[in-house]
Design a protein around this motif. Structure first.
Motif, PDB file in Angstrom:
ATOM      1  N   VAL A 100       0.834  -1.194   0.000  1.00  0.00           N
ATOM      2  CA  VAL A 100       0.000   0.000   0.000  1.00  0.00           C
ATOM      3  C   VAL A 100       0.873   1.250   0.000  1.00  0.00           C
ATOM      4  CG1 VAL A 100      -1.725   1.284   1.343  1.00  0.00           C
ATOM      5  CG2 VAL A 100      -1.863  -1.200   1.185  1.00  0.00           C
ATOM      6  N   GLY A 101       1.956   1.238   0.768  1.00  0.00           N
ATOM      7  CA  GLY A 101       2.792   2.417   0.932  1.00  0.00           C
ATOM      8  C   GLY A 101       3.557   2.834  -0.304  1.00  0.00           C
ATOM      9  N   LYS A 102       3.847   1.905  -1.205  1.00  0.00           N
ATOM     10  CA  LYS A 102       4.616   2.293  -2.391  1.00  0.00           C
ATOM     11  C   LYS A 102       3.809   3.191  -3.315  1.00  0.00           C
ATOM     12  CE  LYS A 102       3.798  -1.786  -5.224  1.00  0.00           C
ATOM     13  NZ  LYS A 102       4.440  -2.901  -5.888  1.00  0.00           N
ATOM     14  N   ASN A 103       2.491   3.175  -3.200  1.00  0.00           N
ATOM     15  CA  ASN A 103       1.660   4.103  -3.967  1.00  0.00           C
ATOM     16  C   ASN A 103       1.838   5.538  -3.482  1.00  0.00           C
ATOM     17  OD1 ASN A 103       0.588   1.987  -5.470  1.00  0.00           O
ATOM     18  ND2 ASN A 103      -1.046   1.649  -3.993  1.00  0.00           N
ATOM     19  N   PHE A 104       2.227   5.691  -2.214  1.00  0.00           N
ATOM     20  CA  PHE A 104       2.425   7.008  -1.629  1.00  0.00           C
ATOM     21  C   PHE A 104       3.897   7.359  -1.477  1.00  0.00           C
ATOM     22  CE2 PHE A 104      -1.526   5.216   0.144  1.00  0.00           C
ATOM     23  CZ  PHE A 104      -2.427   6.134  -0.378  1.00  0.00           C
ATOM     24  N   GLY A 105       4.786   6.505  -1.957  1.00  0.00           N
ATOM     25  CA  GLY A 105       6.221   6.756  -1.856  1.00  0.00           C
ATOM     26  C   GLY A 105       6.779   6.517  -0.459  1.00  0.00           C
ATOM     27  N   PHE A 106       6.135   5.638   0.306  1.00  0.00           N
ATOM     28  CA  PHE A 106       6.557   5.371   1.678  1.00  0.00           C
ATOM     29  C   PHE A 106       6.723   3.865   1.846  1.00  0.00           C
ATOM     30  CE2 PHE A 106       5.899   4.909   6.262  1.00  0.00           C
ATOM     31  CZ  PHE A 106       6.755   5.887   6.715  1.00  0.00           C
ATOM     32  N   GLU A 107       7.959   3.419   2.038  1.00  0.00           N
ATOM     33  CA  GLU A 107       8.224   1.992   2.184  1.00  0.00           C
ATOM     34  C   GLU A 107       9.165   1.747   3.358  1.00  0.00           C
ATOM     35  OE1 GLU A 107       9.225  -0.216  -1.345  1.00  0.00           O
ATOM     36  OE2 GLU A 107       8.466   1.414  -2.584  1.00  0.00           O
ATOM     37  N   PHE A 108       9.012   0.606   3.978  1.00  0.00           N
ATOM     38  CA  PHE A 108       9.886   0.170   5.061  1.00  0.00           C
ATOM     39  C   PHE A 108      10.845  -0.890   4.532  1.00  0.00           C
ATOM     40  CE2 PHE A 108       6.036   1.307   7.534  1.00  0.00           C
ATOM     41  CZ  PHE A 108       6.600   2.280   8.319  1.00  0.00           C
ATOM     42  N   ALA A 109      12.033  -0.916   5.097  1.00  0.00           N
ATOM     43  CA  ALA A 109      12.963  -2.004   4.793  1.00  0.00           C
ATOM     44  C   ALA A 109      12.484  -3.261   5.519  1.00  0.00           C
ATOM     45  CB  ALA A 109      14.362  -1.638   5.240  1.00  0.00           C
ATOM     46  N   ILE A 110      12.538  -4.378   4.833  1.00  0.00           N
ATOM     47  CA  ILE A 110      12.134  -5.638   5.453  1.00  0.00           C
ATOM     48  C   ILE A 110      13.406  -6.436   5.728  1.00  0.00           C
ATOM     49  CG2 ILE A 110      10.831  -7.772   5.202  1.00  0.00           C
ATOM     50  CD1 ILE A 110       8.972  -6.302   3.301  1.00  0.00           C
ATOM     51  N   ASN A 111      13.731  -6.596   7.005  1.00  0.00           N
ATOM     52  CA  ASN A 111      14.857  -7.401   7.443  1.00  0.00           C
ATOM     53  C   ASN A 111      14.483  -8.037   8.775  1.00  0.00           C
ATOM     54  OD1 ASN A 111      15.543  -5.494   9.524  1.00  0.00           O
ATOM     55  ND2 ASN A 111      16.458  -4.218   7.933  1.00  0.00           N
ATOM     56  N   PRO A 112      15.286  -8.927   9.315  1.00  0.00           N
ATOM     57  CA  PRO A 112      14.902  -9.607  10.559  1.00  0.00           C
ATOM     58  C   PRO A 112      14.665  -8.657  11.740  1.00  0.00           C
ATOM     59  CG  PRO A 112      16.685 -10.790   9.518  1.00  0.00           C
ATOM     60  CD  PRO A 112      16.502  -9.527   8.738  1.00  0.00           C
ATOM     61  N   ILE A 113      15.415  -7.561  11.813  1.00  0.00           N
ATOM     62  CA  ILE A 113      15.250  -6.650  12.945  1.00  0.00           C
ATOM     63  C   ILE A 113      13.922  -5.913  12.854  1.00  0.00           C
ATOM     64  CG2 ILE A 113      16.233  -4.654  14.133  1.00  0.00           C
ATOM     65  CD1 ILE A 113      17.889  -7.216  14.386  1.00  0.00           C
TER      66      ILE A 113
END
Length: 90
Positions: free
Chosen positions: A52-65
């Motif tokens: 959903v966030g990539k439509n608004f230019g907002f993304e989180f990094a996905i990693n184990p932490i």
């Protein structure tokens, strides 16, 4: 007859079975399992938020932490990651 490698695997399997049957080892392994489960759940939530966030230019990094933070803390963890993303990384 059997090679040494097979005996090592049999010994490790026996030790693993004894560890699972022992109450003193079962509890720490349960905490490890919960950590893995929380991290996987958090990663799935982050993936869905990123869809959903990539439509608004907002993304989180996905990693184990980050997966563990979101999986363990829930909505406050997501808020924490959003604050870090907005104020510290951009």
């Amino acid at each position: 007859m059997f090679q040494l490698e097979y005996w090592i695997w049999i010994a490790l399997a026996g030790i693993g079975i004894l560890m699972l049957l022992s109450k003193s080892v079962r509890k720490p392994l349960q905490y490890v399992w919960y950590g893995i489960l929380y991290s996987a759940t958090g990663a799935i939530i982050l993936f869905l938020i990123n869809l959903v966030g990539k439509n608004f230019g907002f993304e989180f990094a996905i990693n184990p932490i980050t997966g563990f933070i979101v999986g363990f803390l829930g909505l406050p963890g997501m808020g924490y990651l959003a604050v870090v993303e907005v104020f510290l990384l951009h």
